[in-house]
Design a protein around this motif. Structure first.
Motif, PDB file in Angstrom:
ATOM      1  N   ARG A   3      12.310 -18.764 -81.126  1.00  0.00           N
ATOM      2  CA  ARG A   3      11.262 -18.477 -80.140  1.00  0.00           C
ATOM      3  C   ARG A   3      10.777 -17.030 -80.157  1.00  0.00           C
ATOM      4  O   ARG A   3       9.639 -16.760 -79.770  1.00  0.00           O
ATOM      5  CB  ARG A   3      11.773 -18.832 -78.732  1.00  0.00           C
ATOM      6  CG  ARG A   3      12.054 -20.316 -78.555  1.00  0.00           C
ATOM      7  CD  ARG A   3      12.775 -20.586 -77.253  1.00  0.00           C
ATOM      8  NE  ARG A   3      11.995 -20.198 -76.097  1.00  0.00           N
ATOM      9  CZ  ARG A   3      12.517 -20.016 -74.884  1.00  0.00           C
ATOM     10  NH1 ARG A   3      13.812 -20.157 -74.692  1.00  0.00           N
ATOM     11  NH2 ARG A   3      11.737 -19.679 -73.876  1.00  0.00           N
ATOM     12  N   GLN A   4      11.617 -16.103 -80.584  1.00  0.00           N
ATOM     13  CA  GLN A   4      11.209 -14.697 -80.605  1.00  0.00           C
ATOM     14  C   GLN A   4      11.100 -14.146 -82.027  1.00  0.00           C
ATOM     15  O   GLN A   4      11.166 -12.939 -82.239  1.00  0.00           O
ATOM     16  CB  GLN A   4      12.190 -13.865 -79.758  1.00  0.00           C
ATOM     17  CG  GLN A   4      12.079 -14.193 -78.270  1.00  0.00           C
ATOM     18  CD  GLN A   4      13.098 -13.473 -77.419  1.00  0.00           C
ATOM     19  OE1 GLN A   4      14.291 -13.569 -77.644  1.00  0.00           O
ATOM     20  NE2 GLN A   4      12.616 -12.744 -76.417  1.00  0.00           N
ATOM     21  N   SER A   5      10.854 -15.027 -82.972  1.00  0.00           N
ATOM     22  CA  SER A   5      10.722 -14.585 -84.361  1.00  0.00           C
ATOM     23  C   SER A   5       9.529 -13.651 -84.548  1.00  0.00           C
ATOM     24  O   SER A   5       9.523 -12.819 -85.464  1.00  0.00           O
ATOM     25  CB  SER A   5      10.603 -15.788 -85.293  1.00  0.00           C
ATOM     26  OG  SER A   5       9.456 -16.570 -84.971  1.00  0.00           O
ATOM     27  N   HIS A   6       8.511 -13.779 -83.662  1.00  0.00           N
ATOM     28  CA  HIS A   6       7.340 -12.906 -83.780  1.00  0.00           C
ATOM     29  C   HIS A   6       7.663 -11.451 -83.436  1.00  0.00           C
ATOM     30  O   HIS A   6       6.870 -10.553 -83.719  1.00  0.00           O
ATOM     31  CB  HIS A   6       6.222 -13.410 -82.861  1.00  0.00           C
ATOM     32  CG  HIS A   6       6.574 -13.420 -81.407  1.00  0.00           C
ATOM     33  ND1 HIS A   6       7.493 -14.294 -80.862  1.00  0.00           N
ATOM     34  CD2 HIS A   6       6.137 -12.644 -80.381  1.00  0.00           C
ATOM     35  CE1 HIS A   6       7.594 -14.072 -79.568  1.00  0.00           C
ATOM     36  NE2 HIS A   6       6.797 -13.081 -79.258  1.00  0.00           N
ATOM     37  N   LEU A   7       8.829 -11.217 -82.828  1.00  0.00           N
ATOM     38  CA  LEU A   7       9.241  -9.855 -82.473  1.00  0.00           C
ATOM     39  C   LEU A   7      10.209  -9.264 -83.483  1.00  0.00           C
ATOM     40  O   LEU A   7      10.677  -8.132 -83.311  1.00  0.00           O
ATOM     41  CB  LEU A   7       9.907  -9.852 -81.089  1.00  0.00           C
ATOM     42  CG  LEU A   7       9.050 -10.346 -79.921  1.00  0.00           C
ATOM     43  CD1 LEU A   7       9.883 -10.393 -78.645  1.00  0.00           C
ATOM     44  CD2 LEU A   7       7.833  -9.455 -79.736  1.00  0.00           C
ATOM     45  N   ALA A   8      10.534 -10.026 -84.526  1.00  0.00           N
ATOM     46  CA  ALA A   8      11.582  -9.623 -85.462  1.00  0.00           C
ATOM     47  C   ALA A   8      11.042  -8.734 -86.576  1.00  0.00           C
ATOM     48  O   ALA A   8       9.960  -8.970 -87.113  1.00  0.00           O
ATOM     49  CB  ALA A   8      12.245 -10.854 -86.063  1.00  0.00           C
ATOM     50  N   LEU A   9      11.828  -7.726 -86.916  1.00  0.00           N
ATOM     51  CA  LEU A   9      11.658  -6.978 -88.154  1.00  0.00           C
ATOM     52  C   LEU A   9      12.712  -7.487 -89.121  1.00  0.00           C
ATOM     53  O   LEU A   9      13.839  -7.795 -88.720  1.00  0.00           O
ATOM     54  CB  LEU A   9      11.839  -5.478 -87.912  1.00  0.00           C
ATOM     55  CG  LEU A   9      10.870  -4.820 -86.932  1.00  0.00           C
ATOM     56  CD1 LEU A   9      11.196  -3.332 -86.785  1.00  0.00           C
ATOM     57  CD2 LEU A   9       9.429  -4.992 -87.394  1.00  0.00           C
ATOM     58  N   LEU A  69      17.928  -3.151 -79.459  1.00  0.00           N
ATOM     59  CA  LEU A  69      18.837  -2.838 -80.545  1.00  0.00           C
ATOM     60  C   LEU A  69      19.287  -4.063 -81.330  1.00  0.00           C
ATOM     61  O   LEU A  69      19.795  -3.935 -82.439  1.00  0.00           O
ATOM     62  CB  LEU A  69      20.118  -2.194 -79.988  1.00  0.00           C
ATOM     63  CG  LEU A  69      20.112  -0.739 -79.542  1.00  0.00           C
ATOM     64  CD1 LEU A  69      21.464  -0.409 -78.919  1.00  0.00           C
ATOM     65  CD2 LEU A  69      19.853   0.180 -80.724  1.00  0.00           C
ATOM     66  N   PHE A  70      19.141  -5.252 -80.781  1.00  0.00           N
ATOM     67  CA  PHE A  70      19.882  -6.405 -81.271  1.00  0.00           C
ATOM     68  C   PHE A  70      19.408  -6.864 -82.644  1.00  0.00           C
ATOM     69  O   PHE A  70      18.210  -6.939 -82.926  1.00  0.00           O
ATOM     70  CB  PHE A  70      19.810  -7.540 -80.259  1.00  0.00           C
ATOM     71  CG  PHE A  70      20.488  -7.176 -78.968  1.00  0.00           C
ATOM     72  CD1 PHE A  70      21.870  -7.076 -78.909  1.00  0.00           C
ATOM     73  CD2 PHE A  70      19.745  -6.897 -77.834  1.00  0.00           C
ATOM     74  CE1 PHE A  70      22.495  -6.708 -77.727  1.00  0.00           C
ATOM     75  CE2 PHE A  70      20.368  -6.536 -76.654  1.00  0.00           C
ATOM     76  CZ  PHE A  70      21.752  -6.441 -76.602  1.00  0.00           C
ATOM     77  N   ALA A  71      20.401  -7.189 -83.486  1.00  0.00           N
ATOM     78  CA  ALA A  71      20.147  -7.629 -84.857  1.00  0.00           C
ATOM     79  C   ALA A  71      21.114  -8.748 -85.202  1.00  0.00           C
ATOM     80  O   ALA A  71      22.104  -8.979 -84.500  1.00  0.00           O
ATOM     81  CB  ALA A  71      20.313  -6.464 -85.828  1.00  0.00           C
TER      82      ALA A  71
END
Length: 226
Positions: free
Chosen positions: A16-22, A36-38
């Motif tokens: 659901r939050q893949s659009h916020l992922a680097l 911070l979360f990875a």
């Protein structure tokens, strides 16, 4: 199938939050402005190398997993803490709050960051408030308490950013705000959950009184470039 809360960061950043992922290789993280979360698909050496490259490029990260990661070239442990993951299938009502709850907007972002910096409820950055809906309590226009949403694994939303100015504690602000956030999450057909440092027994007692039950222990490991 693995439960989405067993690896909450991976579940959120690959769904659901893949659009916020680097991303670098197999490693993913929230943009540093958000958090911070990875996470990694596994702890194989090549995956850890991807994470080291991501840390070098974007800054420190925090993993939330059942076990701490193994040592890896390019990474050093900055801190490590045991956390409780807690879930509220149906939080217990505590009555109507005796104070006004406001929905916070982007105009409140500076006050939200200032309150989180003052009270240290957990990692909170310039755009953390954009991860979900936040509500708060104001006194004479000044934000004195807040709570909101952070990670969103499938079917769940995390209650987070719960904090109160020390001068205003003891008035039930945290409990009322958490119940408001949890009610909104359940109204969407999702289940509220949260994380707390295991040593924070006062906060855990509050969460239990609000209907959050212990699910499992996880380890939060903050990593920096070595």
């Amino acid at each position: 199938m693995p439960h989405p809360l067993d690896r909450p960061v991976w579940s959120a950043l690959t769904d659901r939050q893949s659009h916020l992922a680097l991303q670098h290789g197999a490693a993913v993280r929230f943009s540093p402005d958000f958090g911070l979360f990875a996470a990694l698909p596994d702890a194989a050496p090549e995956r850890l190398a991807d994470l080291a490259a991501l840390v070098a490029a974007q800054g420190d990260v925090a993993l939330v997993e059942a076990e701490p990661p193994p040592p890896a070239p390019g990474l050093a442990v900055r801190s490590q803490a045991l956390c409780w993951q807690m879930v509220a299938e149906a939080p217990n009502p505590v009555g109507e709050p005796a104070f006004a709850i406001e929905v916070l907007t982007p105009a409140d972002a500076p006050q939200m960051l200032a309150l989180a910096t003052q009270t240290a409820p957990g990692p909170f950055f310039a755009r953390t408030h954009e991860l979900g809906r936040f509500v708060g309590v104001k006194e004479d226009g000044r934000l004195v308490a807040m709570a909101g949403e952070r990670m969103q694994p499938p079917g769940y939303t995390e209650v987070s950013g719960v904090c109160t100015d020390p001068a205003y504690r003891g008035r039930g602000f945290a409990a009322g705000l958490m119940l408001e956030v949890a009610a909104r999450i359940r109204a969407r057909g999702e289940i509220p959950f949260l994380h707390s440092y295991a040593h924070n027994t006062g906060a855990i007692a509050l969460y239990q009184a609000l209907g959050f039950d212990f699910r499992r222990e996880l380890v939060m490991t903050t990593l920096t470039s070595s």
